[in-house]
Scaffold this active site. Structure first.
Site, mmCIF file in Angstrom:
data_model
loop_
_atom_site.group_PDB
_atom_site.id
_atom_site.type_symbol
_atom_site.label_atom_id
_atom_site.label_comp_id
_atom_site.label_asym_id
_atom_site.label_seq_id
_atom_site.Cartn_x
_atom_site.Cartn_y
_atom_site.Cartn_z
ATOM 1 N N LYS A 64 50.718 -67.208 -34.869
ATOM 2 C CA LYS A 64 51.105 -67.867 -34.246
ATOM 3 C C LYS A 64 49.508 -68.305 -33.389
ATOM 4 C CE LYS A 64 54.355 -66.584 -31.776
ATOM 5 N NZ LYS A 64 54.302 -63.852 -32.296
ATOM 6 N N ARG A 86 61.191 -66.878 -25.830
ATOM 7 C CA ARG A 86 61.733 -65.581 -26.910
ATOM 8 C C ARG A 86 62.647 -65.080 -26.822
ATOM 9 N NH1 ARG A 86 55.802 -64.092 -26.942
ATOM 10 N NH2 ARG A 86 55.597 -61.851 -27.517
ATOM 11 N N ARG A 99 43.417 -56.171 -35.100
ATOM 12 C CA ARG A 99 43.051 -57.196 -34.917
ATOM 13 C C ARG A 99 41.959 -57.621 -33.422
ATOM 14 N NH1 ARG A 99 47.884 -61.287 -31.613
ATOM 15 N NH2 ARG A 99 48.141 -59.516 -31.358
ATOM 16 N N ARG A 104 43.334 -56.106 -28.382
ATOM 17 C CA ARG A 104 44.063 -55.713 -26.975
ATOM 18 C C ARG A 104 44.921 -54.638 -26.314
ATOM 19 N NH1 ARG A 104 47.801 -61.278 -28.432
ATOM 20 N NH2 ARG A 104 48.922 -59.959 -27.650
ATOM 21 N N ARG A 154 57.248 -54.095 -29.783
ATOM 22 C CA ARG A 154 56.903 -55.244 -29.463
ATOM 23 C C ARG A 154 58.277 -56.539 -31.503
ATOM 24 N NH1 ARG A 154 51.185 -55.944 -29.675
ATOM 25 N NH2 ARG A 154 51.724 -58.538 -30.601
#
Ligand code: AP5
Length: 214
Positions: A13, A88, A127, A160, A171
């Site tokens: 996203k 969400r 990431r 992160r 998640r």
């Protein structure tokens, strides 16, 4: 053009958002980025949000809705916006629709990016994000030219706090139980496009521009 990006954590996203806002010149509103900025600055909101984010849980609707609406009232959203990570939950979507209706607006397109779980875990754990400008990389898929250094601004690349395997697993579960019902919500509204997020970032962006037009 009022847009929403939907999809599980790691679907891409944020990556697509960066390309969309550049092409269509609309602001990128990421509730996750707003929370991370508050955590970095040690605000009250940041402290509250961190407790949920560290576990991979959703921040309570009441808190998120207020923040999103405050942001959407800003002048730069008058001609359109791109929401990334909001809504969400169905409650957030209902609140957003009511807020937009009051302003004489509506959601024009919802872009749902889907990717399977093994690929999501690979993307999330690999990431790296720039601490200075927020640009996103991946250790193998989209590596920076110099390891640990942002190609765009020279800032330091970090992982992160919620990108560990355990938190990422939670998640994804939270997405399946609390966010996936939104797909039905927008299917009923008739303004959602379902996109395969496994086709590479540039190919996916072409598909998105076909939907949004030039
Ligand atoms: P948030 O910041 O919104 O994170 P997320 O939804 O979990 O999404 P991610 O940022 O992890 O992934 P992404 O889809 O943007 O993928 P990216 O482009 O980076 O939320 C974080 C937390 O904040 C939540 O858990 C919650 O606690 C809280 N929160 C936020 N909003 C909330 C709300 N509305 N309500 C309640 N709580 C809320 O890409 C991932 C990786 O894959 C990158 O390394 C990238 O380089 C790579 N990649 C991207 N695209 C491709 C591609 N096409 N092919 C190969 N690799 C790719």
């Amino acid at each position: 053009m009022n847009l929403i990006l939907l999809g599980p954590p790691g679907a891409g996203k944020g990556t697509q958002a960066a390309m969309i806002v550049e092409k269509y010149n609309i602001p990128h509103i990421s509730t996750g980025d707003i929370f991370r900025e508050n955590i970095k600055n040690g605000t009250k909101l940041g402290k509250k949000a961190k407790a949920y984010m560290d576990k991979g849980e959703l921040v309570p609707d009441s808190l998120v809705i207020e923040i999103a609406e405050d942001r959407l009232r800003k002048e730069d959203c008058k001609e359109g916006f791109l929401l990334d990570g909001f809504p969400r939950t169905v409650e957030q979507a209902v609140a957003l629709d009511a807020f937009l209706a009051d302003e004489g607006k509506k959601v024009d397109h919802v872009l749902d990016i889907d990717v399977d779980k093994p690929e999501l875990l690979k993307r999330i754990t690999g990431r790296r994000v720039c601490q200075a400008c927020g640009a996103t990389f991946h250790v193998t898929g989209m590596p920076p030219k110099v390891e640990g250094v942002c190609d765009k601004c020279g800032g330091e690349l970090i992982q992160r706090a919620d990108d560990t395997v355990e938190t990422a697993e939670n998640r994804i579960e939270v997405y399946n139980s609390q966010t996936k019902p939104l797909l039905d919500y927008y299917d009923r509204a008739g303004n959602i496009a379902h996109l395969d997020g496994a086709i590479g970032k540039d190919n996916l962006f072409v598909k998105i521009t076909e939907i949004l037009g030039e």
